[in-house]
Design a protein around this motif. Structure first.
Motif, mmCIF file in Angstrom:
data_model
loop_
_atom_site.group_PDB
_atom_site.id
_atom_site.type_symbol
_atom_site.label_atom_id
_atom_site.label_comp_id
_atom_site.label_asym_id
_atom_site.label_seq_id
_atom_site.Cartn_x
_atom_site.Cartn_y
_atom_site.Cartn_z
ATOM 1 N N ILE A 118 42.836 21.659 38.281
ATOM 2 C CA ILE A 118 42.795 23.119 37.936
ATOM 3 C C ILE A 118 43.774 23.218 36.835
ATOM 4 O O ILE A 118 43.439 23.812 35.691
ATOM 5 N N LYS A 119 45.031 22.620 36.599
ATOM 6 C CA LYS A 119 45.933 22.663 35.630
ATOM 7 C C LYS A 119 45.407 22.407 34.307
ATOM 8 O O LYS A 119 45.770 22.871 33.179
ATOM 9 N N GLY A 150 37.706 21.433 41.028
ATOM 10 C CA GLY A 150 39.337 21.361 41.476
ATOM 11 C C GLY A 150 39.416 20.339 42.540
ATOM 12 O O GLY A 150 40.057 20.684 43.610
ATOM 13 N N ARG A 151 38.909 19.277 42.115
ATOM 14 C CA ARG A 151 39.052 18.154 43.256
ATOM 15 C C ARG A 151 39.638 16.908 42.601
ATOM 16 O O ARG A 151 38.754 16.404 41.800
ATOM 17 N N PRO A 152 40.702 16.571 42.551
ATOM 18 C CA PRO A 152 41.717 17.100 43.610
ATOM 19 C C PRO A 152 42.316 18.489 42.863
ATOM 20 O O PRO A 152 41.993 18.787 41.426
ATOM 21 N N MET A 185 39.712 35.561 30.786
ATOM 22 C CA MET A 185 39.425 35.723 32.192
ATOM 23 C C MET A 185 39.221 34.555 32.927
ATOM 24 O O MET A 185 38.510 33.767 32.488
ATOM 25 N N ILE A 186 40.117 34.510 34.012
ATOM 26 C CA ILE A 186 39.968 33.272 34.960
ATOM 27 C C ILE A 186 39.308 33.670 36.285
ATOM 28 O O ILE A 186 39.610 34.787 36.570
ATOM 29 N N LYS A 187 38.448 33.019 36.717
ATOM 30 C CA LYS A 187 37.725 33.244 38.013
ATOM 31 C C LYS A 187 37.721 31.926 38.855
ATOM 32 O O LYS A 187 37.645 30.660 38.587
ATOM 33 N N ILE A 188 37.979 32.245 40.184
ATOM 34 C CA ILE A 188 37.709 30.971 40.989
ATOM 35 C C ILE A 188 36.825 31.380 42.161
ATOM 36 O O ILE A 188 36.961 32.446 42.831
ATOM 37 N N TYR A 189 36.136 30.194 42.157
ATOM 38 C CA TYR A 189 35.047 30.326 43.494
ATOM 39 C C TYR A 189 35.732 29.802 44.517
ATOM 40 O O TYR A 189 35.938 28.522 44.543
ATOM 41 N N HIS A 190 35.951 30.627 45.384
ATOM 42 C CA HIS A 190 36.853 30.187 46.554
ATOM 43 C C HIS A 190 36.183 30.250 47.976
ATOM 44 O O HIS A 190 35.528 31.305 48.401
ATOM 45 N N ASN A 191 36.619 29.334 48.696
ATOM 46 C CA ASN A 191 36.152 29.350 50.311
ATOM 47 C C ASN A 191 37.473 29.500 50.895
ATOM 48 O O ASN A 191 38.230 28.208 51.126
ATOM 49 N N PRO A 192 37.973 30.377 51.536
ATOM 50 C CA PRO A 192 39.041 30.308 52.478
ATOM 51 C C PRO A 192 39.184 29.466 53.442
ATOM 52 O O PRO A 192 40.624 29.072 53.987
ATOM 53 N N PRO A 210 36.999 23.854 45.070
ATOM 54 C CA PRO A 210 37.189 25.241 44.396
ATOM 55 C C PRO A 210 36.469 24.991 42.987
ATOM 56 O O PRO A 210 36.597 23.901 42.283
ATOM 57 N N ILE A 211 35.954 25.824 42.303
ATOM 58 C CA ILE A 211 35.422 25.884 41.092
ATOM 59 C C ILE A 211 36.413 27.055 40.246
ATOM 60 O O ILE A 211 36.305 27.929 40.545
ATOM 61 N N VAL A 212 36.935 26.569 39.299
ATOM 62 C CA VAL A 212 37.577 27.628 38.259
ATOM 63 C C VAL A 212 36.892 27.705 36.889
ATOM 64 O O VAL A 212 36.505 26.562 36.296
ATOM 65 N N VAL A 213 36.624 29.003 36.537
ATOM 66 C CA VAL A 213 36.278 29.161 35.218
ATOM 67 C C VAL A 213 37.013 29.936 34.373
ATOM 68 O O VAL A 213 37.805 30.902 34.860
ATOM 69 N N LYS A 214 37.285 29.502 33.154
ATOM 70 C CA LYS A 214 38.101 29.858 32.228
ATOM 71 C C LYS A 214 37.490 30.407 30.753
ATOM 72 O O LYS A 214 37.020 29.147 30.115
ATOM 73 N N ASP A 215 37.069 31.211 30.419
ATOM 74 C CA ASP A 215 36.169 31.645 29.245
ATOM 75 C C ASP A 215 35.071 30.841 29.314
ATOM 76 O O ASP A 215 34.173 31.056 30.078
#
Length: 113
Positions: free
Chosen positions: A109-110, A103-105, A1-8, A92-97
């Motif tokens: 995230i990749k 994600g800066r830069p 499961m991947i989740k992104i903490y996102h501010n549009p 952004p913050i991306v969580v996987k497992d």
């Protein structure tokens, strides 16, 4: 499961979201400005990122400069500041497992995908 903490409203966060969309992987978007994180969720993010509470904070934000800059704050106080002012969270913050990345830069995230 991947989740992104996102501010549009954040350019870097939008770029991070685009990277996830282009990956073709299924993910969940957490708009943390609309639904602030609990103390437990913030602590979990800190553990997954393996950083201190201070490292999660955007110290150039106006609210930080006006209310917290130059003060000695405990981890609990920093977490309370994040809860009260979610825009302080680096993004952004991306969580996987059991891993997470800021994600800066956004290209970072990749690494987690």
């Amino acid at each position: 499961m991947i989740k992104i903490y996102h501010n549009p409203r954040c350019q870097k966060s939008r770029e991070g979201l685009k990277i996830l969309e282009e990956s073709g992987k299924t993910f969940t978007i957490v708009k943390y400005l609309n639904q602030p994180l609990s103390k437990e969720e913030i602590e979990e993010l800190l553990d997954l990122l393996d950083i201190s509470a201070e490292e999660l904070i955007r110290t150039k934000e106006k609210v930080w400069k006006e209310n917290y800059k130059g003060k000695e704050l405990s981890k609990e106080e920093l977490i309370e500041a994040i809860q009260e002012h979610p825009k302080l969270i680096e993004r952004p913050i991306v969580v996987k497992d059991d891993k997470a990345i800021i994600g800066r830069p956004p290209e970072k995230i990749k690494e987690i995908l």
